[in-house]
Scaffold this motif. Structure first.
Motif, PDB file in Angstrom:
ATOM      1  N   GLN A 285      -4.146   6.512  14.678  1.00 28.07           N
ATOM      2  CA  GLN A 285      -3.180   7.865  15.043  1.00 28.07           C
ATOM      3  C   GLN A 285      -2.031   8.276  15.113  1.00 28.07           C
ATOM      4  N   ASP A 286      -1.683   9.260  15.194  1.00 28.07           N
ATOM      5  CA  ASP A 286       0.505   9.456  15.320  1.00 28.07           C
ATOM      6  C   ASP A 286      -0.083  10.971  15.891  1.00 28.07           C
ATOM      7  N   GLN A 287       1.371  11.301  16.306  1.00 30.87           N
ATOM      8  CA  GLN A 287       1.971  12.809  16.354  1.00 30.87           C
ATOM      9  C   GLN A 287       2.941  13.144  15.281  1.00 30.87           C
TER      10      GLN A 287
ATOM     11  N   SER B 162       3.376   0.698  10.733  1.00 36.74           N
ATOM     12  CA  SER B 162       4.435   0.892  10.846  1.00 36.74           C
ATOM     13  C   SER B 162       5.148   2.555   9.993  1.00 36.74           C
ATOM     14  N   ASN B 163       3.833   3.763   9.217  1.00 33.64           N
ATOM     15  CA  ASN B 163       4.604   4.963   8.843  1.00 33.64           C
ATOM     16  C   ASN B 163       3.889   5.360   9.743  1.00 33.64           C
ATOM     17  N   ALA B 164       3.102   5.051  10.583  1.00 32.45           N
ATOM     18  CA  ALA B 164       2.964   6.198  11.907  1.00 32.45           C
ATOM     19  C   ALA B 164       3.950   6.495  13.107  1.00 32.45           C
ATOM     20  N   ILE B 165       4.342   4.888  13.061  1.00 27.62           N
ATOM     21  CA  ILE B 165       6.040   5.221  13.532  1.00 27.62           C
ATOM     22  C   ILE B 165       7.360   5.729  12.906  1.00 27.62           C
ATOM     23  N   LYS B 166       6.903   5.551  11.468  1.00 25.76           N
ATOM     24  CA  LYS B 166       8.362   5.797  10.460  1.00 25.76           C
ATOM     25  C   LYS B 166       8.077   7.378  10.494  1.00 25.76           C
ATOM     26  N   TYR B 167       7.147   7.960  10.639  1.00 26.58           N
ATOM     27  CA  TYR B 167       6.205   9.402  10.325  1.00 26.58           C
ATOM     28  C   TYR B 167       6.522  10.186  11.845  1.00 26.58           C
ATOM     29  N   SER B 168       7.271   9.813  12.670  1.00 33.45           N
ATOM     30  CA  SER B 168       6.610  10.958  14.320  1.00 33.45           C
ATOM     31  C   SER B 168       8.310  10.529  14.669  1.00 33.45           C
TER      32      SER B 168
ATOM     33  N   GLY C 220      11.638   4.631   2.600  1.00 27.87           N
ATOM     34  CA  GLY C 220      10.629   4.081   1.737  1.00 27.87           C
ATOM     35  C   GLY C 220      10.061   3.827   0.704  1.00 27.87           C
ATOM     36  N   THR C 221       9.528   3.235   0.000  1.00 25.17           N
ATOM     37  CA  THR C 221       9.256   2.828  -1.471  1.00 25.17           C
ATOM     38  C   THR C 221       8.202   4.025  -2.096  1.00 25.17           C
ATOM     39  N   GLY C 222       7.266   4.688  -1.081  1.00 23.05           N
ATOM     40  CA  GLY C 222       5.852   5.250  -1.896  1.00 23.05           C
ATOM     41  C   GLY C 222       4.887   4.440  -2.264  1.00 23.05           C
ATOM     42  N   LEU C 223       4.689   3.029  -2.009  1.00 31.15           N
ATOM     43  CA  LEU C 223       3.887   2.132  -2.219  1.00 31.15           C
ATOM     44  C   LEU C 223       3.490   1.690  -1.184  1.00 31.15           C
ATOM     45  N   GLY C 224       3.366   1.543  -0.339  1.00 30.08           N
ATOM     46  CA  GLY C 224       2.764   0.780   0.798  1.00 30.08           C
ATOM     47  C   GLY C 224       1.472   1.657   1.042  1.00 30.08           C
ATOM     48  N   LEU C 225       1.507   2.941   0.910  1.00 29.48           N
ATOM     49  CA  LEU C 225      -0.812   3.105   0.775  1.00 29.48           C
ATOM     50  C   LEU C 225      -1.344   3.034  -0.541  1.00 29.48           C
ATOM     51  N   ASN C 226      -0.635   3.051  -1.155  1.00 32.25           N
ATOM     52  CA  ASN C 226      -1.539   2.466  -2.067  1.00 32.25           C
ATOM     53  C   ASN C 226      -1.424   1.353  -2.652  1.00 32.25           C
TER      54      ASN C 226
ATOM     55  N   PHE D 152       5.007   7.622  -4.786  1.00 31.11           N
ATOM     56  CA  PHE D 152       4.350   8.771  -4.190  1.00 31.11           C
ATOM     57  C   PHE D 152       4.876   8.732  -2.927  1.00 31.11           C
ATOM     58  N   ARG D 153       5.509  10.348  -2.813  1.00 31.84           N
ATOM     59  CA  ARG D 153       6.309  10.260  -0.925  1.00 31.84           C
ATOM     60  C   ARG D 153       6.398  12.307  -0.996  1.00 31.84           C
ATOM     61  N   ALA D 154       5.731  12.285   0.488  1.00 30.11           N
ATOM     62  CA  ALA D 154       5.478  13.750   0.241  1.00 30.11           C
ATOM     63  C   ALA D 154       6.774  14.769   0.490  1.00 30.11           C
ATOM     64  N   ASN D 155       6.813  15.501   0.483  1.00 29.02           N
ATOM     65  CA  ASN D 155       8.214  16.773   0.419  1.00 29.02           C
ATOM     66  C   ASN D 155       9.004  16.337   2.415  1.00 29.02           C
TER      67      ASN D 155
HETATM   68  P1  ADP Z   1       6.692   4.727   2.150  1.00 27.26           P
HETATM   69  O1  ADP Z   1       7.266   3.892   1.455  1.00 27.26           O
HETATM   70  O2  ADP Z   1       7.600   5.888   1.466  1.00 27.26           O
HETATM   71  O3  ADP Z   1       6.036   5.324   3.499  1.00 27.26           O
HETATM   72  P2  ADP Z   1       3.779   4.872   1.999  1.00 27.26           P
HETATM   73  O4  ADP Z   1       2.826   5.021   0.773  1.00 27.26           O
HETATM   74  O5  ADP Z   1       3.216   4.358   2.780  1.00 27.26           O
HETATM   75  O6  ADP Z   1       5.326   4.920   0.972  1.00 27.26           O
HETATM   76  O7  ADP Z   1       3.387   6.435   2.309  1.00 27.26           O
HETATM   77  C1  ADP Z   1       3.646   7.235   1.155  1.00 27.26           C
HETATM   78  C2  ADP Z   1       3.997   8.168   1.492  1.00 27.26           C
HETATM   79  O8  ADP Z   1       2.910   9.535   2.247  1.00 27.26           O
HETATM   80  C3  ADP Z   1       4.958   8.815   2.556  1.00 27.26           C
HETATM   81  O9  ADP Z   1       6.285   8.940   1.305  1.00 27.26           O
HETATM   82  C4  ADP Z   1       4.920   9.365   3.468  1.00 27.26           C
HETATM   83  O10 ADP Z   1       5.178  10.371   2.250  1.00 27.26           O
HETATM   84  C5  ADP Z   1       3.383  10.072   3.642  1.00 27.26           C
HETATM   85  N1  ADP Z   1       3.207   9.279   4.820  1.00 27.26           N
HETATM   86  C6  ADP Z   1       1.813   8.352   4.734  1.00 27.26           C
HETATM   87  N2  ADP Z   1       1.944   7.557   6.634  1.00 27.26           N
HETATM   88  C7  ADP Z   1       1.817   8.842   7.151  1.00 27.26           C
HETATM   89  C8  ADP Z   1       2.259   9.575   8.139  1.00 27.26           C
HETATM   90  N3  ADP Z   1       1.253   8.559   9.545  1.00 27.26           N
HETATM   91  N4  ADP Z   1       2.815  10.726   8.356  1.00 27.26           N
HETATM   92  C9  ADP Z   1       3.605  11.241   7.650  1.00 27.26           C
HETATM   93  N5  ADP Z   1       3.809  11.078   6.694  1.00 27.26           N
HETATM   94  C10 ADP Z   1       2.836   9.946   6.078  1.00 27.26           C
END
Ligand code: ADP
Length: 421
Positions: A347-349, A319-325, A376-382, A366-369
């Motif tokens: 993998q995403d583009q 869902s991150n791959a979808i969201k950030y593409s 998003g909440t920045g919790l998923g990857l954790n 944490f969420r990237a710049n």
């Molecule tokens: P969020 O709820 O913000 O998606 P995640 O913990 O899943 O939280 O991801 C943390 C941050 O990592 C995201 O806010 C995003 O900035 C970056 N990120 C995660 N997955 C991707 C991805 N596939 N492409 C680009 N950035 C990503």
């Protein structure tokens, strides 16, 4: 010589003899005189007293009569050697000497020997001191020393024991201090998390709730049959917004459960190939316009996995791959299952993760710049990282801004040790 000279000489001699006799009789040391053949020729009253003999009994007997039998053999050798070249000296250097009484009892002695010559031949005089008392004193001192040593050892042991007890007590105090600090840190973290939750919830919930509200009020206005299409569009929007909100709430719940240690990995034998295909079908519905999703599978179909944990991991990564593409981009899921090791790549583009943020993306909240307006909440990857750790695996990624990201997951495929009932 004149008669008077003879008289004086005789008188002097007599006095000398009297003095010698007195010395001999009153000496506090036993005096035993032996001839060159070691026969006793003379002994003073003290010697008789020490050895318990009368004069007559000893005269003419070998000196060994006065020595315990067990030393006799050696003594004969020593005394022959001595009598060859006699000189004044102590006896039994560095040795304990014992003498034998008439009744066979023994007593410790100190003996010194002096040779002398008379017109009758060569003799040796032995001066004998009974050192029973001294020996007793010595052994009392030795005993006292031993007692002191024992007390010292006990004292050292007690000191050692006390030191160990003290060290253990200090350690316990340190441990409880650490526990208090840990508990406080945890509480602070929890408080931080709660306030972050409030901030994020109020921020992240406002937009979807506004969307739901506007869609609901629009549905209310579309009262004509020809508005059915518009109505369905808004129903769909409400559904997907609610499911977003549910995801956010689920993430918060997962974090809470992880904190409390309530999530466990329970692997079951799973057809991983089927599992991946089904998951992709389920997620495909979330794709943006024109986004395509591919799955490839290589290796054994079955694997020992905790399906719930794996589902969460893959769902988050996909869902991150979808969201950030952007719309129209491709997303791939590649799985290899060989020799007890499962390798998964998502993998995403998409937009990629800026280099300066890459060290933090597994941090909570944490969420990237460049995450921008993406929900998003920045919790998923954790959560992903925690779940993978619970499954005994690892996760890493490679990402370049503008080119896309690939997440690499490795999991063990091991049958868990059988549970004994
Ligand atoms: P969020 O709820 O913000 O998606 P995640 O913990 O899943 O939280 O991801 C943390 C941050 O990592 C995201 O806010 C995003 O900035 C970056 N990120 C995660 N997955 C991707 C991805 N596939 N492409 C680009 N950035 C990503």
């Amino acid at each position: 010589m004149f008669d008077t000279d003879i008289l004086i000489h005789t008188q002097v001699m007599t006095r000398h003899i009297e003095m010698l006799d007195a010395l001999f009789k009153h000496a506090t040391e036993g005096i035993v005189v032996v001839d060159k053949q070691a026969n006793i020729v003379m002994l003073n009253p003290k010697a008789k007293e020490l050895f318990g003999y009368t004069d007559r009994e000893l005269i003419g007997r070998k000196v060994e009569t006065l020595i315990p039998q067990r030393f006799n053999k050696n003594h004969v050798g020593y005394r022959d050697e001595y009598l060859e070249a006699p000189r004044a000296r102590g006896m039994g250097h560095m040795m304990d000497l014992f003498a034998r009484r008439k009744d066979g009892s023994e007593f410790p002695v100190e003996v010194s020997l002096s040779p002398f010559k008379t017109s009758d031949g060569e003799f040796v005089v032995s001066f004998v001191i009974d050192i029973t008392e001294r020996k007793k004193q010595e052994s009392r001192i030795i005993e006292a020393n031993l007692e002191i040593q024992k007390l010292n050892a006990e004292l050292e042991e007690r000191v050692q024991q006390r030191t160990e007890e003290l060290a253990a007590a200090i350690k316990r105090i340190e441990q409880s201090q650490e526990e208090v600090v840990r508990a406080l840190t945890k509480e602070r973290e929890l408080n931080n998390m709660k306030s972050q939750f409030v901030t994020i919830a109020s921020h992240e919930f406002r937009t979807p709730l506004a969307t739901i509200l506007s869609s609901a009020s629009l549905i209310g206005r579309y009262s004509h049959t020809e508005d059915e299409e518009k109505r369905q569009k808004h129903v769909q929007r409400i559904k997907s917004t609610v499911s977003n909100l549910t995801e956010i709430l689920n993430d918060f719940l997962s974090i809470g459960k992880l904190e409390e240690g309530r999530i466990h990995c329970i692997p079951v034998l799973t057809n991983l190939n089927e599992f991946c295909k089904n998951l992709i079908e389920e997620i495909r519905g979330l794709c943006k316009e024109g986004q395509e999703m591919f799955v490839s599978y290589d290796g054994e179909a079955n694997a020992w996995l905790d399906k719930q944990l794996l589902r969460n991991v893959l769902f988050n990564l996909l869902s991150n791959a979808i969201k950030y593409s952007e719309p129209g981009k491709t997303i791939s899921l590649r799985v290899k299952n060989w020799s007890g090791l499962i390798r998964i790549e998502v993998q995403d583009q998409g937009i990629g993760i800026p280099e300066q943020d890459q060290g933090h993306i597994f941090d909570r909240f944490f969420r990237a710049n460049n995450a921008g307006n993406a929900q998003g909440t920045g919790l998923g990857l954790n959560i992903v990282q925690n779940y993978i750790e619970l499954m005994g695996g690892t996760v890493r990624f490679h990402s370049e801004v503008g080119l896309g990201s690939t997440f690499f997951v490795e999991l063990p495929n091991r049958e868990p040790a059988s549970v004994k009932l």
